[in-house]
Design a protein around this motif. Structure first.
Motif, PDB file in Angstrom:
ATOM      1  N   GLU A 184      13.968  19.605 -26.944  1.00  0.00           N
ATOM      2  CA  GLU A 184      13.209  18.536 -26.296  1.00  0.00           C
ATOM      3  C   GLU A 184      13.082  18.851 -24.806  1.00  0.00           C
ATOM      4  N   GLU A 185      11.818  18.842 -24.299  1.00  0.00           N
ATOM      5  CA  GLU A 185      11.579  19.078 -22.870  1.00  0.00           C
ATOM      6  C   GLU A 185      11.514  17.738 -22.146  1.00  0.00           C
ATOM      7  N   THR A 186      12.236  17.646 -21.023  1.00  0.00           N
ATOM      8  CA  THR A 186      12.282  16.401 -20.258  1.00  0.00           C
ATOM      9  C   THR A 186      11.232  16.428 -19.148  1.00  0.00           C
ATOM     10  N   TYR A 187      11.130  15.320 -18.441  1.00  0.00           N
ATOM     11  CA  TYR A 187      10.090  15.168 -17.414  1.00  0.00           C
ATOM     12  C   TYR A 187      10.259  16.139 -16.248  1.00  0.00           C
ATOM     13  N   ASP A 188      11.482  16.585 -15.979  1.00  0.00           N
ATOM     14  CA  ASP A 188      11.743  17.446 -14.823  1.00  0.00           C
ATOM     15  C   ASP A 188      11.796  18.925 -15.203  1.00  0.00           C
ATOM     16  N   ARG A 189      11.055  19.292 -16.265  1.00  0.00           N
ATOM     17  CA  ARG A 189      10.952  20.681 -16.731  1.00  0.00           C
ATOM     18  C   ARG A 189      12.285  21.228 -17.227  1.00  0.00           C
ATOM     19  N   MET A 190      13.186  20.360 -17.623  1.00  0.00           N
ATOM     20  CA  MET A 190      14.459  20.764 -18.207  1.00  0.00           C
ATOM     21  C   MET A 190      14.382  20.598 -19.720  1.00  0.00           C
ATOM     22  N   PHE A 191      15.413  21.147 -20.417  1.00  0.00           N
ATOM     23  CA  PHE A 191      15.395  21.137 -21.874  1.00  0.00           C
ATOM     24  C   PHE A 191      16.739  20.642 -22.410  1.00  0.00           C
ATOM     25  N   THR A 192      16.664  19.846 -23.462  1.00  0.00           N
ATOM     26  CA  THR A 192      17.845  19.412 -24.207  1.00  0.00           C
ATOM     27  C   THR A 192      17.750  19.993 -25.610  1.00  0.00           C
ATOM     28  N   VAL A 193      18.809  20.698 -26.043  1.00  0.00           N
ATOM     29  CA  VAL A 193      18.811  21.370 -27.341  1.00  0.00           C
ATOM     30  C   VAL A 193      19.900  20.750 -28.213  1.00  0.00           C
ATOM     31  N   THR A 194      19.557  20.413 -29.447  1.00  0.00           N
ATOM     32  CA  THR A 194      20.502  19.842 -30.404  1.00  0.00           C
ATOM     33  C   THR A 194      20.506  20.697 -31.665  1.00  0.00           C
ATOM     34  N   SER A 195      21.701  21.015 -32.155  1.00  0.00           N
ATOM     35  CA  SER A 195      21.838  21.812 -33.378  1.00  0.00           C
ATOM     36  C   SER A 195      22.791  21.112 -34.337  1.00  0.00           C
ATOM     37  N   ARG A 196      22.431  21.111 -35.630  1.00  0.00           N
ATOM     38  CA  ARG A 196      23.262  20.508 -36.678  1.00  0.00           C
ATOM     39  C   ARG A 196      23.585  21.547 -37.733  1.00  0.00           C
ATOM     40  N   VAL A 197      24.817  21.473 -38.234  1.00  0.00           N
ATOM     41  CA  VAL A 197      25.248  22.395 -39.279  1.00  0.00           C
ATOM     42  C   VAL A 197      25.986  21.592 -40.361  1.00  0.00           C
ATOM     43  N   ARG A 198      25.735  21.966 -41.633  1.00  0.00           N
ATOM     44  CA  ARG A 198      26.378  21.292 -42.770  1.00  0.00           C
ATOM     45  C   ARG A 198      27.019  22.350 -43.668  1.00  0.00           C
ATOM     46  N   PHE A 199      28.182  22.029 -44.203  1.00  0.00           N
ATOM     47  CA  PHE A 199      28.855  22.940 -45.131  1.00  0.00           C
ATOM     48  C   PHE A 199      29.934  22.168 -45.885  1.00  0.00           C
ATOM     49  N   SER A 200      30.295  22.691 -47.071  1.00  0.00           N
ATOM     50  CA  SER A 200      31.362  22.107 -47.878  1.00  0.00           C
ATOM     51  C   SER A 200      32.704  22.696 -47.444  1.00  0.00           C
ATOM     52  N   VAL A 201      33.760  21.899 -47.547  1.00  0.00           N
ATOM     53  CA  VAL A 201      35.067  22.326 -47.072  1.00  0.00           C
ATOM     54  C   VAL A 201      36.020  22.504 -48.249  1.00  0.00           C
ATOM     55  N   THR A 202      37.003  23.368 -48.041  1.00  0.00           N
ATOM     56  CA  THR A 202      38.095  23.580 -48.992  1.00  0.00           C
ATOM     57  C   THR A 202      39.411  23.324 -48.261  1.00  0.00           C
ATOM     58  N   LYS A 203      40.502  23.343 -49.015  1.00  0.00           N
ATOM     59  CA  LYS A 203      41.804  23.107 -48.382  1.00  0.00           C
ATOM     60  C   LYS A 203      42.132  24.204 -47.376  1.00  0.00           C
ATOM     61  N   GLU A 204      41.552  25.428 -47.583  1.00  0.00           N
ATOM     62  CA  GLU A 204      41.801  26.510 -46.622  1.00  0.00           C
ATOM     63  C   GLU A 204      41.154  26.228 -45.271  1.00  0.00           C
ATOM     64  N   ASP A 205      40.185  25.302 -45.224  1.00  0.00           N
ATOM     65  CA  ASP A 205      39.506  24.969 -43.966  1.00  0.00           C
ATOM     66  C   ASP A 205      40.314  24.010 -43.103  1.00  0.00           C
ATOM     67  N   ASP A 206      41.401  23.460 -43.621  1.00  0.00           N
ATOM     68  CA  ASP A 206      42.192  22.525 -42.825  1.00  0.00           C
ATOM     69  C   ASP A 206      42.744  23.237 -41.589  1.00  0.00           C
TER      70      ASP A 206
END
Length: 420
Positions: A184-206
């Motif tokens: 997303e570009e803001t009014y002052d020529r700056m940028f905001t970046v958002t990233s999302r990640v999804r994954f399934s977990v196992t007990k080894e991920d604790d």
């Protein structure tokens, strides 16, 4: 009319001299500056740092050099600064260069700066200043603070206020994850970046770290980290505390159930599959104790542990042997099962008395065989007769044997003696 080569050269020189005499003074000066070359370079600078602009002239004929800002305002005229912005400072001035520094650069300083050489017509060269703005520290958030094994979790990372737009990478331990990115570009020529990640977990991920890494030309080693918290059902195993080897009649049996999970198992139970636990068996917490074993206790004993996520169990097959010399037949146990017939849970001891008895029996058998064979060969020793004794076996007594022996003197032959 024919014109020779030398005549043509003379005419051309004459025309040039006459033309130069009638040219205006300014036009003559323009011819003299065509050999001059004005040059500069583009500048990329991080916000808050210093930028340097260099206007360079080759073959200068004392023409004036000046530097203009993007609004065409004069910053420096030769070595004089008409502009009242003290952030501009003279670094070098000579016939061949005008070099100016701009400190504490801000985004408003971005644009095209002009190096100008006062010739007729004036020459210009352009230096574009590009200002890089590093994004703020990334913010990483999770859809839920705690997740159970087998479920999916979602993490979001946001980088605010960068120029140009940042690039976001995800790492789970040593594994790189792929996220979905929005810019997303803001009014002052700056940028905001958002990233999302999804994954399934196992007990080894604790406890596994998940990193949101920011790639940007204005900053290095910028990241945010979050550790996963995963709930998982218990892991159960049975330890045979006693006996160390095979279970025999009259022995005592002591089993310990060990269960680990997150959260910690709140309940551990012992049961006997398809039958009741022996009445004098003692269950103390995670321990099962049975005295004076006999074959009626044979069966499958199960330890069950449970927590908020679920339950798990492991089996122990008890087989009581009736004699120390009994050698159990090796069996293949199913998953989550221990079998006392295979001596699992404790190392088996070698019964040296049994081995000694077997060796003694084998040695005794070998010795008896040797004695029988010796007697047999002694009684069947081979016989032979000389030619003279042939047929003596049929005689009734020794004298007859001698007389009947082949090659001896028979009854019809008479012994003759002669005297001289």
């Amino acid at each position: 009319m024919a014109i020779t080569g030398s005549g043509s050269l003379a005419i051309s020189f004459f025309v040039f001299v006459i033309s130069a005499a009638f040219l205006p003074k300014g036009a003559a000066e323009t011819l003299t500056v065509e050999g001059q070359n004005l040059a500069t370079d583009n500048v990329t600078v991080i916000e808050g740092e210093m930028a340097t602009i260099s206007c360079r002239v080759r073959n200068n004929d004392d023409s004036v050099i000046q530097l203009l800002n993007p609004n065409r305002q004069t910053i420096y005229f030769k070595d004089v600064r008409p502009l009242k912005d003290s952030r501009f400072q003279l670094v070098n001035f000579s016939d061949n260069e005008l070099r100016v520094s701009l400190s504490n650069v801000s985004l408003s300083d971005e644009g095209r700066y002009v190096c100008q050489l006062y010739t007729d017509p004036p020459q210009e060269a352009y230096a574009d200043i590009t200002v890089l703005v590093p994004p703020g520290s990334p913010i990483i958030e999770s859809r839920e603070d705690v997740v159970s094994e087998g479920n999916e979790t979602e993490l979001t990372c946001t980088a605010i206020g960068g120029k140009p737009a940042a690039y976001i990478r995800w790492m789970k331990g040593e594994e790189e994850l792929t996220g979905e990115t929005a810019v997303e570009e803001t009014y002052d020529r700056m940028f905001t970046v958002t990233s999302r990640v999804r994954f399934s977990v196992t007990k080894e991920d604790d406890g596994m770290p998940v990193d949101c890494i920011i790639d940007h030309p204005a900053v290095k080693d910028l990241l945010a980290q979050r550790h996963l918290e995963v709930l998982y059902k218990p892991e159960v195993k049975i330890v045979v505390t006693y006996p160390e080897g095979l279970t025999r009649e009259g022995d005592n049996l002591d089993l310990t159930c060990i269960a680990e999970g997150k959260p910690h198992p709140h309940q551990i139970n012992w049961l006997r599959v398809d039958e009741d636990v022996p009445p004098h068996a003692v269950v103390t917490g995670s321990d099962l104790y049975i005295e004076n074993l006999n074959k009626s206790y044979n069966g499958t004993y199960r330890c069950v542990a449970s927590n908020a996520v679920g339950e798990a169990y492991v089996d122990y097959i008890l087989y009581v042997h009736d004699a120390p010399t009994t050698i159990p037949t090796p069996t293949t146990n199913p998953v989550n099962t221990q079998d006392s017939r295979a001596g699992e849970g404790a190392p088996q001891k070698i019964d040296h008395a049994v081995i000694g008895g077997v060796v003694a029996v084998v040695m005794f058998a070998i010795l008896c065989a040797l004695i029988v064979l010796g007697r047999y060969f002694a009684r069947h020793k081979g016989t032979y007769f000389t030619h003279e004794a042939k047929g003596a076996d049929d005689a009734a007594d020794a004298d007859t044997a001698i007389i009947n022996a082949e090659g001896g003197h028979n009854n019809t032959d008479e012994k003759k003696e002669y005297y001289i």
